[in-house]
Design a protein around this motif. Sequence first.
Motif, PDB file in Angstrom:
ATOM      1  N   GLU A   1       0.747  10.162   1.886  1.00 30.21           N
ATOM      2  CA  GLU A   1       1.244  11.394   1.269  1.00 30.21           C
ATOM      3  C   GLU A   1       1.616  11.168  -0.202  1.00 30.21           C
ATOM      4  OE1 GLU A   1       4.718   9.519   3.573  1.00 30.21           O
ATOM      5  OE2 GLU A   1       2.556   9.821   3.778  1.00 30.21           O
ATOM      6  N   ILE A   2       2.086   9.981  -0.526  1.00 29.92           N
ATOM      7  CA  ILE A   2       2.403   9.659  -1.926  1.00 29.92           C
ATOM      8  C   ILE A   2       1.124   9.530  -2.726  1.00 29.92           C
ATOM      9  CG2 ILE A   2       3.469   7.985  -3.467  1.00 29.92           C
ATOM     10  CD1 ILE A   2       5.488   9.590  -1.886  1.00 29.92           C
ATOM     11  N   ARG A   3       0.121   8.914  -2.131  1.00 29.76           N
ATOM     12  CA  ARG A   3      -1.180   8.796  -2.814  1.00 29.76           C
ATOM     13  C   ARG A   3      -1.757  10.175  -3.127  1.00 29.76           C
ATOM     14  NH1 ARG A   3      -4.621   4.461  -2.345  1.00 29.76           N
ATOM     15  NH2 ARG A   3      -6.309   5.897  -1.774  1.00 29.76           N
ATOM     16  N   ARG A   4      -1.684  11.066  -2.153  1.00 30.14           N
ATOM     17  CA  ARG A   4      -2.223  12.415  -2.368  1.00 30.14           C
ATOM     18  C   ARG A   4      -1.449  13.139  -3.460  1.00 30.14           C
ATOM     19  NH1 ARG A   4      -2.562  12.651   3.423  1.00 30.14           N
ATOM     20  NH2 ARG A   4      -0.594  13.809   3.446  1.00 30.14           N
ATOM     21  N   GLN A   5      -0.148  12.966  -3.481  1.00 26.49           N
ATOM     22  CA  GLN A   5       0.660  13.645  -4.501  1.00 26.49           C
ATOM     23  C   GLN A   5       0.330  13.136  -5.894  1.00 26.49           C
ATOM     24  OE1 GLN A   5       4.802  13.767  -3.521  1.00 26.49           O
ATOM     25  NE2 GLN A   5       5.429  14.567  -5.520  1.00 26.49           N
ATOM     26  N   ILE A   6       0.080  11.850  -6.013  1.00 27.26           N
ATOM     27  CA  ILE A   6      -0.226  11.278  -7.321  1.00 27.26           C
ATOM     28  C   ILE A   6      -1.634  11.630  -7.775  1.00 27.26           C
ATOM     29  CG2 ILE A   6      -0.555   9.118  -8.577  1.00 27.26           C
ATOM     30  CD1 ILE A   6       1.670   7.905  -6.940  1.00 27.26           C
ATOM     31  N   THR A   7      -2.600  11.549  -6.853  1.00 28.62           N
ATOM     32  CA  THR A   7      -4.007  11.696  -7.242  1.00 28.62           C
ATOM     33  C   THR A   7      -4.498  13.146  -7.227  1.00 28.62           C
ATOM     34  OG1 THR A   7      -4.720  11.297  -4.951  1.00 28.62           O
ATOM     35  CG2 THR A   7      -4.556   9.387  -6.415  1.00 28.62           C
ATOM     36  N   ARG A   8      -3.674  14.073  -6.773  1.00 33.23           N
ATOM     37  CA  ARG A   8      -4.112  15.469  -6.735  1.00 33.23           C
ATOM     38  C   ARG A   8      -4.526  15.935  -8.126  1.00 33.23           C
ATOM     39  NH1 ARG A   8      -1.712  20.274  -7.624  1.00 33.23           N
ATOM     40  NH2 ARG A   8       0.352  19.308  -7.904  1.00 33.23           N
ATOM     41  N   GLN A   9      -5.726  16.438  -8.226  1.00 29.90           N
ATOM     42  CA  GLN A   9      -6.217  16.905  -9.521  1.00 29.90           C
ATOM     43  C   GLN A   9      -5.490  18.171  -9.941  1.00 29.90           C
ATOM     44  OE1 GLN A   9     -10.401  17.074 -10.191  1.00 29.90           O
ATOM     45  NE2 GLN A   9     -10.851  15.421  -8.739  1.00 29.90           N
TER      46      GLN A   9
ATOM     47  N   THR B   1       0.839  -1.195   0.000  1.00 31.31           N
ATOM     48  CA  THR B   1       0.000   0.000   0.000  1.00 31.31           C
ATOM     49  C   THR B   1       0.876   1.247   0.000  1.00 31.31           C
ATOM     50  OG1 THR B   1      -1.728  -1.171   1.228  1.00 31.31           O
ATOM     51  CG2 THR B   1      -1.819   1.232   1.229  1.00 31.31           C
ATOM     52  N   LEU B   2       0.561   2.170  -0.872  1.00 31.55           N
ATOM     53  CA  LEU B   2       1.339   3.404  -0.941  1.00 31.55           C
ATOM     54  C   LEU B   2       1.104   4.265   0.294  1.00 31.55           C
ATOM     55  CD1 LEU B   2       0.807   4.518  -4.647  1.00 31.55           C
ATOM     56  CD2 LEU B   2       2.949   3.754  -3.613  1.00 31.55           C
ATOM     57  N   PRO B   3       2.137   4.943   0.797  1.00 29.33           N
ATOM     58  CA  PRO B   3       1.941   5.899   1.888  1.00 29.33           C
ATOM     59  C   PRO B   3       0.933   6.967   1.467  1.00 29.33           C
ATOM     60  CG  PRO B   3       4.277   5.470   1.523  1.00 29.33           C
ATOM     61  CD  PRO B   3       3.543   4.826   0.385  1.00 29.33           C
TER      62      PRO B   3
ATOM     63  N   ALA C   1       8.740   5.190  -4.069  1.00 29.67           N
ATOM     64  CA  ALA C   1       7.666   4.681  -3.210  1.00 29.67           C
ATOM     65  C   ALA C   1       6.775   3.710  -3.968  1.00 29.67           C
ATOM     66  CB  ALA C   1       6.840   5.847  -2.659  1.00 29.67           C
ATOM     67  N   VAL C   2       6.463   4.037  -5.223  1.00 27.28           N
ATOM     68  CA  VAL C   2       5.637   3.144  -6.042  1.00 27.28           C
ATOM     69  C   VAL C   2       6.372   1.832  -6.292  1.00 27.28           C
ATOM     70  CG1 VAL C   2       4.588   2.825  -8.316  1.00 27.28           C
ATOM     71  CG2 VAL C   2       4.339   5.007  -7.130  1.00 27.28           C
ATOM     72  N   GLN C   3       7.664   1.921  -6.579  1.00 24.99           N
ATOM     73  CA  GLN C   3       8.439   0.708  -6.822  1.00 24.99           C
ATOM     74  C   GLN C   3       8.509  -0.159  -5.570  1.00 24.99           C
ATOM     75  OE1 GLN C   3      12.639   1.250  -7.710  1.00 24.99           O
ATOM     76  NE2 GLN C   3      12.603  -0.490  -9.101  1.00 24.99           N
TER      77      GLN C   3
END
Length: 216
Positions: free
Chosen positions: A162-170, A158-160, A191-193
Amino acid sequence: MLSRSAGLLLGLSALTLVGCSREGELVISEGVGITAVRTVCPAVGIPDYTGDVTLFRAGGQQTAQDIDVTAVITNVRPTCNDQGEQVYTEATFDVFARRTDTRGARAVQLPYFVTVLRGGSAIVTKRVGTVVVNFADGQERASATARAGAFIDRSAATLPEEIRRQITRQRRPGDPDAALDPLADPAVRAAVQQATFEMLVGFQLDQQQLAYNATR
């Protein structure tokens, strides 16, 4: 595909992904930026050079005239249970074999491995099993079915947040970073790797068998 450099050290290299073909925990499909689907279930595949095996007659050479049995792994069918903290992935596969001497009934034991790879190169677990192919008297071709499975910690896949928010931010058109790929950030990419797993299945080959597959 996995890099061949890391995989060949252990008989593992680039793989043909079978994977889970459903939406997972991270779906990036809105706004400006990348579009991707991610799941905690590992991709499942057969590493290059490990999907087939050739056995030679005792005392013979590695020539076509001395081939005893050939076999191939095919029809890999993965399933994944991601409901708990331990994600369980199982792969059922078929082994098709052919022998050159059809005299007498014979059982051929073929060892295979199942390994979990993290981040494209780090081996988490590895186990070895055996599939038995039974030939009847006079039978040239035979097949068998086997299965392999492995557990993965959901937290590790599972991604952290903060990383999820950075990727999914519109991102709206016109924003300074609208056209930037979040994965271009080394921290995000790492982080994704780190949260990416594969489960690999193949024949457990010795160095001579692996070299034969790689060079023929």
